[in-house]
Design an enzyme around this catalytic site. Sequence first.
Site, PDB file in Angstrom:
ATOM      1  N   SER A  79      11.882  17.507 -20.711  1.00  0.00           N
ATOM      2  CA  SER A  79      10.517  17.951 -20.462  1.00  0.00           C
ATOM      3  C   SER A  79       9.780  18.225 -21.768  1.00  0.00           C
ATOM      4  O   SER A  79       9.542  17.306 -22.548  1.00  0.00           O
ATOM      5  CB  SER A  79      10.559  19.190 -19.552  1.00  0.00           C
ATOM      6  OG  SER A  79       9.285  19.532 -19.085  1.00  0.00           O
ATOM      7  N   HIS A 105      12.073  16.662 -11.392  1.00  0.00           N
ATOM      8  CA  HIS A 105      11.933  17.067 -12.791  1.00  0.00           C
ATOM      9  C   HIS A 105      13.043  18.013 -13.245  1.00  0.00           C
ATOM     10  O   HIS A 105      13.595  17.863 -14.339  1.00  0.00           O
ATOM     11  CB  HIS A 105      10.567  17.737 -12.981  1.00  0.00           C
ATOM     12  CG  HIS A 105      10.194  17.973 -14.402  1.00  0.00           C
ATOM     13  ND1 HIS A 105       9.730  16.975 -15.232  1.00  0.00           N
ATOM     14  CD2 HIS A 105      10.213  19.106 -15.174  1.00  0.00           C
ATOM     15  CE1 HIS A 105       9.476  17.466 -16.432  1.00  0.00           C
ATOM     16  NE2 HIS A 105       9.763  18.761 -16.426  1.00  0.00           N
TER      17      HIS A 105
END
Length: 397
Positions: free
Chosen positions: A164, A370
Amino acid sequence: MRVLFCLVLAFGLAAADQYCLSEMTRSDERISKHGYPSESHEVVTEDGYVLTLFRIPYSHKLGNQNAKRPPVLLQHGLFSNSDCWLTSGPDHSLAYLLADAGYDVWLGNARGNIYSRANNQISLNSPKFWHFDWHEIGIIDIAAMIDYILEKTGFSKVHYAGHSQGTTVYLVLMSERPEYNDKIASGHLLAPCAFFEHGRSAIFRWLGPLVGTPGGIWNTVLVDTELIPRNNLINRIVDNSCGTGSPFDSICKNGFLMFANGGYQNTNISSMQQMIETHPAGSSSNQGIHYLQLWASHEFRQYDWGTKKNRELYGQELPPDYDLSKITAQTHSYSSQNDALCGPKDVDTLVSKFVHLAEDHRVPWESFNHLDFIVAKNMRELVNDLVVERINKYESR
């Protein structure tokens, strides 16, 4: 009983916070509990921030302390810290898998998180301490970590893996200070985040219109503050409430995954419970604002301070784009279909502009989201084994 004690004391006694804090397990302690050697290092940046690096220098399973051990730097995402690479244990977490593959593993912590909350020149309580975003983390923090690791190990290059925001700062450093491309043996971007035009997260819908453009009251109020700091009491309560079998499991999982969306079909609950102990880990509000600006602008560019200040800082009305064509290091992207923050269409945009990208790997598991890159039950076979395999290939050349 401990939770009740913390609740009672929290209303009037500062001792409650310290009592709860004593329960927090640091990254080096997590490493040692599994039998691996662990070290803690401090790196001081050019602007005075004291960053903590944790290290697994070798694997006790291999007994390879006298062998050649190429260094690998792992960098966490937004609101996170080095624990994210450890909480699934030696059989699944990337840090241990790399150590068992013969690598010297270093775990970075960006300025402002629970392990890097000091500056030799600025007080933690000053707004000036929080006057940074992931741009500075990239061009200053990651650069300082890389230089420190190479100096300590004697190697000329380091392998890098980020999740990320850990991918964003890599892109920033390699494009803004392209000389660092020569210091990267290989780069591995898990859930790469640069473009957000198609982001589906509720965070974009709720906050994007408010703070995604400069000059508004919300930007003025929120800038240069600590965003979602870790609270020892709350973390202890959540940690005790979110265990496997708890009646609050569903609430906990949904709450933790809310900002990322995508569900929790693949989530390892015991791993998430360990993460909650030290998450959220703290960050500057500017980091979140900058991401929301990218969502509003559909561009990957520097922080937008408004026309007047942009002219002063950048010599132009709009902030400059990051030039991804300058990234020449061998870099691999690993993304997923169900990522509500940095989804496939936005990864397409990144890939189209990343002219020297070595690999665009899409995880072949439709529900993978994610956060699954760091908490999924199947993250080893879908992601981590691939990363280790790619790094091994570079070392065998």
